[in-house]
Design an enzyme around this catalytic site. Structure first.
Site, short mmCIF file in Angstrom:
data_model
loop_
_atom_site.label_atom_id
_atom_site.label_comp_id
_atom_site.label_asym_id
_atom_site.label_seq_id
_atom_site.Cartn_x
_atom_site.Cartn_y
_atom_site.Cartn_z
N ASN A 75 -6.28 -25.99 3.86
CA ASN A 75 -5.49 -24.84 3.42
C ASN A 75 -4.16 -24.72 4.14
O ASN A 75 -3.21 -24.14 3.61
CB ASN A 75 -6.33 -23.57 3.56
CG ASN A 75 -7.36 -23.47 2.44
OD1 ASN A 75 -7.03 -23.17 1.31
ND2 ASN A 75 -8.61 -23.80 2.76
N THR A 77 -14.49 -16.78 -10.13
CA THR A 77 -14.47 -17.44 -8.84
C THR A 77 -13.88 -18.84 -8.95
O THR A 77 -13.77 -19.51 -7.95
CB THR A 77 -15.89 -17.57 -8.29
OG1 THR A 77 -16.71 -18.20 -9.28
CG2 THR A 77 -16.48 -16.23 -7.95
N GLU A 113 -14.40 -26.37 0.36
CA GLU A 113 -13.38 -26.99 1.19
C GLU A 113 -13.89 -27.17 2.63
O GLU A 113 -14.18 -26.21 3.32
CB GLU A 113 -12.11 -26.15 1.19
CG GLU A 113 -11.39 -26.21 -0.15
CD GLU A 113 -10.21 -25.26 -0.24
OE1 GLU A 113 -9.42 -25.42 -1.19
OE2 GLU A 113 -10.09 -24.35 0.60
N LYS A 165 -14.35 -26.29 -11.95
CA LYS A 165 -13.59 -26.68 -10.78
C LYS A 165 -13.60 -25.52 -9.80
O LYS A 165 -13.71 -24.36 -10.17
CB LYS A 165 -12.15 -27.08 -11.13
CG LYS A 165 -11.25 -25.99 -11.70
CD LYS A 165 -10.61 -25.04 -10.72
CE LYS A 165 -9.83 -25.72 -9.65
NZ LYS A 165 -9.17 -24.68 -8.73
N THR A 185 -8.32 -29.24 -8.18
CA THR A 185 -7.21 -29.03 -7.26
C THR A 185 -7.62 -29.60 -5.90
O THR A 185 -7.37 -30.76 -5.61
CB THR A 185 -6.80 -27.55 -7.17
OG1 THR A 185 -7.97 -26.74 -6.93
CG2 THR A 185 -6.15 -27.09 -8.46
#
Length: 406
Positions: free
Chosen positions: A401, A190, A277, A179, A153
């Site tokens: 995000n 997680t 991220e 992933k 993703t």
């Protein structure tokens, strides 16, 4: 943005496992976003799943199906989590399993469905069911990297592990993909992880190995403190290597297989942290000297989840007072501050209740300028120890995000 070098390995086939990907265009037209995994008859499967109360429909269904029948297929879609979708979400997860079951000539409860992506949106079932025949037609014993890419993703790179052992003239292989880059906080799950081996492992042993390996890996990582609604870790054993069976948790073969499976989980967990991220730092937290493992984890997570520490890491700022504060508020009863010793890598920064006499700002800065950092905390009150892995918190994390649904 990612930390370190984690190249995707060249993966040999795992006897009894076939994979394929297809494009359903769930979120982006033309993107490979559906994965189908076929397991040989007689394979055994174990899993651990998220403890989030809003767990996605596929998670609930997988738990049920694992208890009901022997798994023959796994089907995964990215781009849509099918979470917080109510009765329709469950119906769609069931329909996905039924569609694969029809293609493979098996029962619906022998097909485990998984989803990852945006929460709260119904699955585009017409797109998914249209893609499944293409996936089934192209099943083969390679394609691990394509599968790892299709489940991504916000990941910036695919994550994979492979390893082999020899036993009595037989080669046993373990391959794994995972992933995850955000909404990462252990409480298993997680993220999504799929580890397959051609070892012959009895179901009770496989169940215990799955729990142990996840606990030592995916349950020891955190990026942002958010436990996902969907995440799952699946361990598959086809028994097609030709080696003797691992029927109990003892013996040379068991120890060799166990070590390899745990190593696969730990490596994939580290891959997730390194690809966090917006991450610019890969941080290992080693907490020792605890009276119990739980209090070591208490301290470790207090440090790992502190926004002040994570932003200082991003700034490469050796503001060690933030680490001390987190250790102090972690909630360890009766913690003696004078007994605590803290290192950045091999540089002692805190002892005897204050800054170490030998410490200099230049030493701390030299450590914080590195991309990979170890924070060592000795609580000085026992013999227990735990290790966690985490990241910094950057401007890029906020951007990713903030833009996630666009």
């Amino acid at each position: 943005m990612a930390v370190g070098e984690y190249p995707f390995p060249s993966m040999p086939p795992v006897a009894g496992v076939k994979l394929a990907t297809a494009s359903a265009g769930i979120k982006k037209p033309g993107r490979q976003d559906v994965v189908l995994i076929e397991l040989a008859e007689g394979s055994r499967t174990a899993g651990v799943f998220t403890l989030n109360a809003f767990c996605a429909a596929p998670v609930t269904l997988c738990r049920e199906y694992l208890k009901a029948a022997s798994t023959r297929y796994l089907v995964i879609n990215s781009g849509n989590a099918n979470a917080c979708t109510g009765a329709r979400g469950r119906q769609d997860a069931i329909a996905t399993s039924e569609a694969v079951a029809k293609l493979g000539g098996v029962q619906a409860d022998q097909v485990l469905p998984f989803s990852t992506g945006v929460i709260g949106e119904p699955l585009p079932m017409e797109k998914i069911t249209a893609a499944l025949p293409r996936a089934h037609e192209s099943l083969g014993d390679t394609g691990w990297e394509a599968a790892a890419k299709a489940i991504m993703t916000t990941d910036t790179r695919p994550k994979g592990f492979t390893g082999q052992i020899q036993h009595d003239g037989h080669t046993i292989t373990v391959n794994g993909i995972a992933k995850g880059a955000g909404m990462i906080k252990p409480n298993m799950g997680t993220m999504l992880a799929y580890i397959a081996t051609d070892a012959d492992i009895a179901q009770p042993v496989l169940d215990d190995l799955c729990k142990e390996a996840a606990n030592r890996s995916f349950n020891r990582i955190t990026i942002d403190g958010d436990t996902s609604t969907n995440d799952s870790c699946i361990l598959m054993a086809t028994g097609k290597a030709g080696a003797a069976g691992v029927n109990e948790a003892e013996g040379i073969l068991y120890e060799k297989v166990r070590e390899l499976i745990v190593r696969a989980h730990e490596y994939l967990a580290k891959c997730i942290v390194a690809d966090g991220e917006g991450a610019t730092k890969f941080v290992t937290l080693e907490v020792s000297g605890g009276a119990t493992g739980d209090e070591c984890l208490q301290v470790g997570y207090a440090v790992a989840h502190s926004p002040l520490i994570k932003t200082a890491l991003f700034a490469s700022d050796p503001n060690w007072g933030r680490i001390v504060a987190a250790v102090g508020y972690a909630g360890v009863p009766g913690l003696d501050a004078n007994a605590v010793r803290i290192h950045l890598n091999d540089t002692l920064i805190v002892e005897n209740g204050g800054r170490a006499d030998s410490y200099t700002e230049e030493q701390g800065q030299a450590v914080m300028d590195q991309a990979e950092i170890i924070i060592r905390i000795d609580l000085g009150r026992g013999s227990s120890a735990e290790t966690l892995w985490t990241t910094d918190l950057s401007h890029e994390y906020v951007r990713i995000n903030a833009d996630y649904r666009s």
